[in-house]
Structure formats: C-alpha cells, structure tokens
Design a protein around this motif. Structure first.
Motif, PDB file in Angstrom:
ATOM      1  N   VAL A 145      24.960  14.824   9.515  1.00  0.00           N
ATOM      2  CA  VAL A 145      26.435  14.687   9.564  1.00  0.00           C
ATOM      3  C   VAL A 145      27.097  15.811   8.691  1.00  0.00           C
ATOM      4  CG1 VAL A 145      27.908  12.912   8.731  1.00  0.00           C
ATOM      5  CG2 VAL A 145      25.989  12.192  10.198  1.00  0.00           C
ATOM      6  N   ILE A 146      26.563  16.232   7.341  1.00  0.00           N
ATOM      7  CA  ILE A 146      27.298  17.051   6.611  1.00  0.00           C
ATOM      8  C   ILE A 146      27.555  18.124   7.535  1.00  0.00           C
ATOM      9  CG2 ILE A 146      26.911  18.296   4.638  1.00  0.00           C
ATOM     10  CD1 ILE A 146      25.691  15.821   3.319  1.00  0.00           C
ATOM     11  N   LEU A 147      26.244  19.003   8.006  1.00  0.00           N
ATOM     12  CA  LEU A 147      26.462  20.130   8.622  1.00  0.00           C
ATOM     13  C   LEU A 147      27.473  20.033   9.949  1.00  0.00           C
ATOM     14  CD1 LEU A 147      22.553  21.385   8.516  1.00  0.00           C
ATOM     15  CD2 LEU A 147      24.643  21.731   6.827  1.00  0.00           C
ATOM     16  N   THR A 159      29.842  18.124  10.216  1.00  0.00           N
ATOM     17  CA  THR A 159      31.161  17.879   9.678  1.00  0.00           C
ATOM     18  C   THR A 159      31.734  19.334   9.605  1.00  0.00           C
ATOM     19  OG1 THR A 159      31.138  15.745   9.032  1.00  0.00           O
ATOM     20  CG2 THR A 159      32.832  17.180   7.964  1.00  0.00           C
ATOM     21  N   ILE A 160      30.975  20.244   8.720  1.00  0.00           N
ATOM     22  CA  ILE A 160      31.380  21.622   8.382  1.00  0.00           C
ATOM     23  C   ILE A 160      31.799  22.325   9.694  1.00  0.00           C
ATOM     24  CG2 ILE A 160      30.808  23.724   7.454  1.00  0.00           C
ATOM     25  CD1 ILE A 160      29.001  21.947   5.453  1.00  0.00           C
ATOM     26  N   LEU A 161      30.993  22.202  10.479  1.00  0.00           N
ATOM     27  CA  LEU A 161      31.349  23.037  11.851  1.00  0.00           C
ATOM     28  C   LEU A 161      32.401  22.353  12.547  1.00  0.00           C
ATOM     29  CD1 LEU A 161      27.599  23.134  13.308  1.00  0.00           C
ATOM     30  CD2 LEU A 161      28.840  25.032  12.168  1.00  0.00           C
ATOM     31  N   GLU A 162      32.435  21.152  12.629  1.00  0.00           N
ATOM     32  CA  GLU A 162      33.647  20.272  13.255  1.00  0.00           C
ATOM     33  C   GLU A 162      34.874  20.996  12.917  1.00  0.00           C
ATOM     34  OE1 GLU A 162      33.512  16.045  13.236  1.00  0.00           O
ATOM     35  OE2 GLU A 162      31.263  16.054  13.461  1.00  0.00           O
ATOM     36  N   GLU A 163      35.061  20.924  11.449  1.00  0.00           N
ATOM     37  CA  GLU A 163      36.361  21.211  10.982  1.00  0.00           C
ATOM     38  C   GLU A 163      36.648  22.665  11.271  1.00  0.00           C
ATOM     39  OE1 GLU A 163      35.385  20.763   6.784  1.00  0.00           O
ATOM     40  OE2 GLU A 163      35.831  18.582   6.799  1.00  0.00           O
ATOM     41  N   LYS A 164      35.787  23.658  11.276  1.00  0.00           N
ATOM     42  CA  LYS A 164      35.937  25.109  11.793  1.00  0.00           C
ATOM     43  C   LYS A 164      36.490  25.067  13.341  1.00  0.00           C
ATOM     44  CE  LYS A 164      35.714  26.562   7.684  1.00  0.00           C
ATOM     45  NZ  LYS A 164      36.980  27.078   7.169  1.00  0.00           N
ATOM     46  N   ILE A 165      35.575  24.180  14.168  1.00  0.00           N
ATOM     47  CA  ILE A 165      36.008  24.283  15.517  1.00  0.00           C
ATOM     48  C   ILE A 165      37.405  23.810  15.631  1.00  0.00           C
ATOM     49  CG2 ILE A 165      35.363  23.190  17.599  1.00  0.00           C
ATOM     50  CD1 ILE A 165      32.384  23.083  16.576  1.00  0.00           C
ATOM     51  N   HIS A 166      37.781  22.591  15.054  1.00  0.00           N
ATOM     52  CA  HIS A 166      39.166  21.910  15.400  1.00  0.00           C
ATOM     53  C   HIS A 166      40.137  22.850  14.654  1.00  0.00           C
ATOM     54  CE1 HIS A 166      42.199  18.959  15.382  1.00  0.00           C
ATOM     55  NE2 HIS A 166      42.552  19.165  14.125  1.00  0.00           N
ATOM     56  N   GLN A 167      40.038  23.651  13.588  1.00  0.00           N
ATOM     57  CA  GLN A 167      40.968  24.663  13.199  1.00  0.00           C
ATOM     58  C   GLN A 167      41.112  25.814  13.950  1.00  0.00           C
ATOM     59  OE1 GLN A 167      43.178  24.364  10.541  1.00  0.00           O
ATOM     60  NE2 GLN A 167      44.257  25.997  11.611  1.00  0.00           N
ATOM     61  N   ALA A 168      40.038  26.219  14.571  1.00  0.00           N
ATOM     62  CA  ALA A 168      39.972  27.386  15.615  1.00  0.00           C
ATOM     63  C   ALA A 168      40.642  27.128  16.876  1.00  0.00           C
ATOM     64  CB  ALA A 168      38.525  27.710  15.834  1.00  0.00           C
ATOM     65  N   GLN A 169      40.682  25.587  17.301  1.00  0.00           N
ATOM     66  CA  GLN A 169      41.468  24.937  18.314  1.00  0.00           C
ATOM     67  C   GLN A 169      42.887  25.289  18.048  1.00  0.00           C
ATOM     68  OE1 GLN A 169      39.217  21.517  18.859  1.00  0.00           O
ATOM     69  NE2 GLN A 169      38.568  22.093  20.743  1.00  0.00           N
ATOM     70  N   LEU A 170      43.235  24.584  17.066  1.00  0.00           N
ATOM     71  CA  LEU A 170      44.645  24.796  16.456  1.00  0.00           C
ATOM     72  C   LEU A 170      45.224  26.307  16.517  1.00  0.00           C
ATOM     73  CD1 LEU A 170      44.708  22.022  13.716  1.00  0.00           C
ATOM     74  CD2 LEU A 170      45.432  21.669  16.155  1.00  0.00           C
ATOM     75  N   ASP A 171      44.180  27.438  15.889  1.00  0.00           N
ATOM     76  CA  ASP A 171      44.823  28.523  16.045  1.00  0.00           C
ATOM     77  C   ASP A 171      44.785  29.171  17.333  1.00  0.00           C
ATOM     78  OD1 ASP A 171      44.625  28.326  13.162  1.00  0.00           O
ATOM     79  OD2 ASP A 171      42.548  29.217  12.800  1.00  0.00           O
TER      80      ASP A 171
END
Length: 192
Positions: free
Chosen positions: A127-129, A131-143
């Motif tokens: 879950v920790i790992l 979550t780290i990936l999810e946050e980067k993916i979500h931000q890359a989607q927003l970008d």
C-alpha cells in the motif's frame, strides 16, 4: 550486569536477510543462521528472536529500503512523469544489479499464502509503494503527461505487478536489452 553486544545489529540483520533471500525462508535453518552470522544461538534469540521473528525483522528492514528507494525516486526531476519513470527504471535496474528477484516478491511466493502476519506486513508495504506511485500518476495526469483517465490505483497496481514479470523474463532470456525494451514499452503505455 548485561553484556554489551559485540556485533553491529544492522550488519548482522543484513547478512541474515541475504541468507533468507538466497536460500528462502523454509530452506534456511537455525544452523545456517548461526554459521553465517557467526553468532551463537542464544545471541540470535536474545537479539532477534526465533527464526520467524528474525525473518520478519529482515522483511521490515527490506521494506523500509524499498520505501526509501521509491521516495528518493519521487524527488528526482521536476515533473511527476520523470519521477515515475525514474522509479520504474531504478527498481528494474536494481533487480538486474542484484541478479535476483526482489526479497518481497520471493517472500510473496514462498511464505505469504501460509503466514498471515507476513502477508499483512507485505500488504502494508504494498500500500505504501502503491500510494507513492498513485500520487505520481495522478499528478502526471493533471500535468497532461499521462493521457489516460484510468484510475491511478489500477495503473500503480499494474506497475507493481509488472516488476516480477520483468525478472521472470530475464531469468529465461538473460538479455538486459530485452528487459529495457519492455520497460520502455511499459512507460510508453502508461503515458497514453
């Protein structure tokens, strides 16, 4: 008055982890641990507990190393997509450098289905790992660097599960170039 330990706790823990990693949990005996660590049984039991407790300590320590690896990758580059790509390449390259599957992956296949405590620990780390990936993916989607509107959770889970596939392919092919091509393909697909 208790004696001071005449060995470095973390160094011996790493040695034990490498033994478990090489032989597997079930094939590693207390005799192996005594011999490899250069400690007597009572020192091992007093410091680390029994074989299972020592294995859990090794797994917790390794999980923290992986978490730190992902966090470090999260701060490389200016954009989330750069962070994500760095993490993916770094994890794969570390596996190739170690020339063995991730300790966590080995443990999943060998022990997790029969040991609920280990399964819970691995789920927590996952879950920790993730979550780290999810946050980067979500931000890359927003970008706009990841075009897909797929749920970041699904993409993160897919990335994590792909790591063991790369290693299984490498075992058979022994071709790093093929693995790097597969990594390139994964990253291209994530960006779509």
């Amino acid at each position: 008055m208790p004696r001071n330990k005449e060995f470095d706790y973390n160094i011996k823990l790493e040695i034990a982890r490498n033994l478990f990693w090489e032989k597997g949990y079930h094939a590693t005996s207390m005799h192996d641990l005594v011999s490899t660590l250069g400690l007597n049984r009572s020192s091992i039991y007093d410091t680390y507990g029994n074989k299972e407790e020592l294995f859990l300590k090794c797994l917790v320590d390794y999980s923290k190393l992986k978490e730190n690896q992902y966090k470090k990758g999260s701060s490389v580059g200016k954009k989330a997509i750069d962070n994500l790509e760095f993490i993916i390449r770094d994890v794969v390259n570390q596996t190739l450098k170690d020339n063995k599957a991730c300790f966590i992956v080995n443990t999943i296949f060998e022990v997790a289905s029969t040991n609920n405590q280990i399964k819970a620990l691995l789920n927590k780390n996952g879950v920790i790992l993730q979550t780290i990936l999810e946050e980067k993916i979500h931000q890359a989607q927003l970008d706009g660097d990841i075009k897909s509107s797929k749920n970041p959770i699904i993409i993160a889970r897919f990335i994590l599960s792909t790591f063991s596939t790369f290693w299984s392919h490498y075992i058979l092919s022994q071709d790093e170039k093929e693995i790097q091509e597969m990594v390139d393909f994964l990253i291209e697909q994530i960006k779509k």
